[in-house]
Design an enzyme around this catalytic site. Sequence first.
Site, short mmCIF file in Angstrom:
data_model
loop_
_atom_site.label_atom_id
_atom_site.label_comp_id
_atom_site.label_asym_id
_atom_site.label_seq_id
_atom_site.Cartn_x
_atom_site.Cartn_y
_atom_site.Cartn_z
N ASP A 111 -2.79 -33.63 27.47
CA ASP A 111 -3.86 -34.24 28.28
C ASP A 111 -5.03 -34.73 27.43
OD1 ASP A 111 -2.38 -33.37 30.54
OD2 ASP A 111 -3.24 -31.38 30.29
N GLY B 274 2.52 -36.40 32.17
CA GLY B 274 1.89 -37.29 33.13
C GLY B 274 0.94 -38.22 32.40
N HIS B 275 1.23 -39.49 32.41
CA HIS B 275 0.35 -40.46 31.76
C HIS B 275 -0.23 -41.40 32.82
CE1 HIS B 275 2.59 -39.93 27.68
NE2 HIS B 275 1.79 -38.94 27.97
N LYS C 276 -3.59 -39.76 25.85
CA LYS C 276 -2.69 -40.57 25.02
C LYS C 276 -2.37 -41.93 25.66
CE LYS C 276 0.26 -37.05 24.88
NZ LYS C 276 -0.54 -35.88 25.23
N GLN D 48 2.97 -34.19 25.97
CA GLN D 48 2.32 -32.88 25.76
C GLN D 48 1.50 -32.93 24.46
OE1 GLN D 48 6.04 -32.49 26.46
NE2 GLN D 48 5.37 -32.72 28.55
#
Length: 428
Positions: free
Chosen positions: A12, A39-40, A15, A221
Amino acid sequence: MFYTVIGTQWGDEGKGKIVDWLSFKAEAVVRFQGGNNAGHTLKIKNKIFKLNLLPSGIIRGKKCIIGNGVVLDPWALQEEILKLKKQGIKINSKNLQIAENICLILPLHKILDSINESNRGKESLGTTKKGIGPAYEDKIGRRSIRLCDLSNKKILKRKLDNLISFHSLRLKKSKMNINAKKILRDLISIYKTLKKFSYPVWITINKLGKKNKLILFEGAQGSLLDIDFGTYPYVTSSNTSSGQIFSGTGFGLKQNNKVFGITKAYTTRVGAGPFPTELNNKIGDYLGKKGKEFGTVTLRKRRCGWFDANLVKQSVLISGVENIVLTKLDVLDELDELKICIGYRINGKKFDYLPFGENLQLKAKPIYKKIQGWKKSTYGLTKWSDLPAAAKNYIKIIEEIIGVDIAIISTGPERSQTIDRKKILGNL
Ligand code: IMP
């Protein structure tokens, strides 16, 4: 030539924005580990795109590759493709390839993930419950169903029966019933959609590498969740460090790599596990609120704390990071005083790294360097010279400790809200 983007903390770090920026010039964007636990979020021209499995380059129509180091939930992928198509994103066999030797996450892996977590009781890891760990266990146990197995019903049925029988005792104990026939039917049906993406992607990647095309490897991650180098067992089940790009894709070229380490200006983590600089106080609450620190996958509140330069220094070395992208600096704008962790005291002894023992990690008391806050808005700034002197000082102290340049500073979610301090983005 290839670039790698990895998170240097517990994930988080933001990225998505930098991957999106770098992917603009890349020929291909590649995922090499993890799964839909990632999750992006990308914000492009007021449109929000949420990605879990697909490489971020898909939004810009780049060639996207999901390597064999990833574990693939076919149901989740189908849903993600549908959702993006509804948002106007084109996804076809020209811009998406998935390794045919990729191992699959099945519904039983999600159930096993939940069972494992509840069996751990107070020591649960706080996983995303997406079945990631159990799927990797089956990969190493040589029981997995791989994407290439879906083309042959007989092989698929045999493998599925074996897998269910292997786990039956634990599933039965938990009174969880697995409908093998439905899974088989679903997989055969989903394969009709996924077949066109299935490919020996190592061939594509090596061809691109030979032609000296720019390939962007997108990490999920962060380094501190790495199965080997993270805060084990409170980690994810893959290698999140840059070394994984080779075995996770079959890419053989080792030269001309530039590793970008993405680092938040403070520290956060979701899930359980050691976190030496955690702040269970007003400042921690402030960071969470101002930084909107809620998980994109599970919506859980993230734990927040001071910047741990000691841990980032470890990640930089392990992943060969050359340039740091510092994100969310503006979240610190209103604080009177800041602290940077430069080492730990454990059982009265000083450490300039975090030792692996779980008991030692939990006892690590941070040694801090205090820094004056800047008390001015840095939100949206685009020039190094416009940063307050105290903010520059904060950045320079971090650089000194971690030993690499902070080349880019992100001052907001938009692309334009970026300080390209070392002018590397313009030259890329
Ligand atoms: P798993 O990857 O679902 O097995 O979860 C293992 C640990 O990794 C848990 O602490 C999760 O919260 C954490 N984790 C997994 N994916 C992410 C991510 O994308 N960002 C931050 N933490 C993550």
